[in-house]
Design a protein around this motif. Sequence first.
Motif, PDB file in Angstrom:
ATOM      1  N   ASP A  54      -4.332   6.740   6.758  1.00  0.00           N
ATOM      2  CA  ASP A  54      -5.497   6.134   7.260  1.00  0.00           C
ATOM      3  C   ASP A  54      -5.758   4.698   6.953  1.00  0.00           C
ATOM      4  N   ALA A  91       0.796  -1.208   0.035  1.00  0.00           N
ATOM      5  CA  ALA A  91       0.035   0.066  -0.094  1.00  0.00           C
ATOM      6  C   ALA A  91       0.598   1.413   0.359  1.00  0.00           C
ATOM      7  N   ASP A 137      -6.373  -0.291   3.406  1.00  0.00           N
ATOM      8  CA  ASP A 137      -7.039  -1.429   3.183  1.00  0.00           C
ATOM      9  C   ASP A 137      -7.501  -1.274   1.405  1.00  0.00           C
ATOM     10  N   ARG A 138      -7.814  -0.131   1.021  1.00  0.00           N
ATOM     11  CA  ARG A 138      -8.281   0.061  -0.051  1.00  0.00           C
ATOM     12  C   ARG A 138      -7.098  -0.199  -1.240  1.00  0.00           C
ATOM     13  N   ARG A 139      -6.018   0.637  -0.628  1.00  0.00           N
ATOM     14  CA  ARG A 139      -4.745   0.428  -1.677  1.00  0.00           C
ATOM     15  C   ARG A 139      -4.390  -1.327  -1.731  1.00  0.00           C
ATOM     16  N   GLU A 182      -8.463   2.817   6.369  1.00  0.00           N
ATOM     17  CA  GLU A 182      -9.194   2.489   5.287  1.00  0.00           C
ATOM     18  C   GLU A 182      -8.704   2.383   3.901  1.00  0.00           C
ATOM     19  N   GLU A 183      -7.770   3.782   3.783  1.00  0.00           N
ATOM     20  CA  GLU A 183      -7.004   3.986   2.776  1.00  0.00           C
ATOM     21  C   GLU A 183      -5.991   3.006   2.406  1.00  0.00           C
ATOM     22  N   ALA A 225      -6.264  -3.851  -1.625  1.00  0.00           N
ATOM     23  CA  ALA A 225      -7.281  -4.622  -2.387  1.00  0.00           C
ATOM     24  C   ALA A 225      -7.072  -4.371  -3.838  1.00  0.00           C
ATOM     25  N   ALA A 226      -6.618  -3.070  -4.220  1.00  0.00           N
ATOM     26  CA  ALA A 226      -6.297  -2.842  -5.728  1.00  0.00           C
ATOM     27  C   ALA A 226      -5.076  -3.175  -5.893  1.00  0.00           C
TER      28      ALA A 226
END
Length: 577
Positions: free
Chosen positions: A523, A502, A528-530, A525-526, A532-533
Amino acid sequence: MPSEQDPDRVPLRSQEWFGGSDINAAMHRSWMKNQGVPDRMFDGRPVIGICNTYSDLTPCNAHFRELTEQVKRGVLEAGGFPVEFPVMSLGETIVRPTTMLYRNLVSMEVEESIRANPVDGVVLLCGCDKTTPALLMGAASCDLPTIVVSGGPMLNGRWQGRTVGSGTSLFEMSEEVRAGRVTECEFRAAEGAMARSAGHCNTMGTASTMACMVETLGLALPGNAAIPAVDARRRLLANESGFRAVAMVREDVRMSRIVTRASFENAIKVNAAIGGSTNAVVHLLALAGRLEIDLELDDFDRAAKGVPLLVDLMPAGRFLMEDFHAAGGLPVVVKELGDILHTDALTVNGRTLGENSTDAVAWDCEVIRMVGEPLLPDARITVLRGNLAPSGAVIKPAAASPHLLRHTGPALVFEGMDDFRARIDDPDLPVDENTVLVLRHAGPRGFPGMPEVGNLPLPKKLLQAGVTDMVRVSDARMSGTAFGTVVLHVAPEAAAGGALAAVRDGDLVALDVTAGSLRLLVDAEEIDRRIAAAAPPLPPETGYASLYVQHVLQADRGADFDFLVGRRGAAVHGDNH
């Protein structure tokens, strides 16, 4: 004719091959006799397997033919039957892409070679970095009487009137060449001076560290760790090890009887006191898994807390292994640590670790310091945790720059070593001394194999400006001969969905060694988003590397294969005819 065995002796598994008069026993004896083996060698004497990692392509172990002959002589003198068998040899300086990719493969070969053949005990001949843990892991899963003979370090290097150490001085001079302060001709001239005799690295790199670990674990005779490869006393130790192996079989002294949880705690503490390699972490964790001993990454922090650095050797200090031996070697370190260790731990010679060091004398208190005058008061390898390494990472403070042990800086991310090599000397690279260099996809799965690239070379423009160290973070390992403020073994690795995947350029990375913290200031959540991508590298689809990626555990569990953990014993059923 075969004689009757002493009923009080431990039954020999080799007699399942050589004992009796049926067709299989006759076949086994007959084909062995084509080497000139007399019938009396099958009369119930212990068969000692000598596991040899000799290879011209493993310079550290290229002198093992001579050591093997000494082991054989010792076995024969003790009334045993020596049989040498080869296994794949891993030359740290030669093998590509990394020897760590093959450590588990060699352990499989060792385990199956021991189990499949008529040996009652084994002598492991190892020296170069991965040969020691690979042989130990394979032998541990069989759990026969086992003794280790390390190959020994090279003699001290000397160049232009100063001491140079293999690996450590190589890394230093390479950076000096890149900075323009040492010519390539000088660098070439220094090569031979760094490696002027047979043996493994003469610094406290991984080879020397693991030799110290096997002696501390109790699996080698006193003095094994430091006697130089070309010293006649190394040959004597090999002879005595072969002699002792026979008695170990007769006494049924298996590896699991020698190596306990206390033995591992001793090894962790001694690794701190000698300024040993971070590679010892993954190797000891893997060995503990084979022996079914509960050992965790955090134990390296807990067990060694407050253990002082006593040995002044490169890369953490000034001297080399020849000096360490002359100063008294590992027994002096054990004696000086005293009650810090479990001195009642058993060793292969039948005495305890403490008893083996009773008569040790420190002949040079510059090389081996006393506890009251250490080089550092707390020399443990520090375990780091945080959102960037939830399963842990490690750093070696003794080899780091004190001013960087608490540091926050912007990340500069490299997608593997090809990307790193392509960009690191770019004069327009957006980097300064505060930048944190981040390398990902260099872990067990991502490379695959977890290479020793974590001690990333510094950007050329910063070297030329006089910068000598930067914080570096990766899921890779680094050579035990290397140095710098380098965070390693980040777990989970990026290719396994770790937070390292990430990190983006400019993100703030916060390191606090005192607090044991490694954090990405982004953050949750950020992050986790990264993750996942993120798109990890495509794994190999065929061959051994494919098997490796499918089954390798993360660094915090020793990077062993999931299906190899544990003891399977040496029992084998059935015959080939």
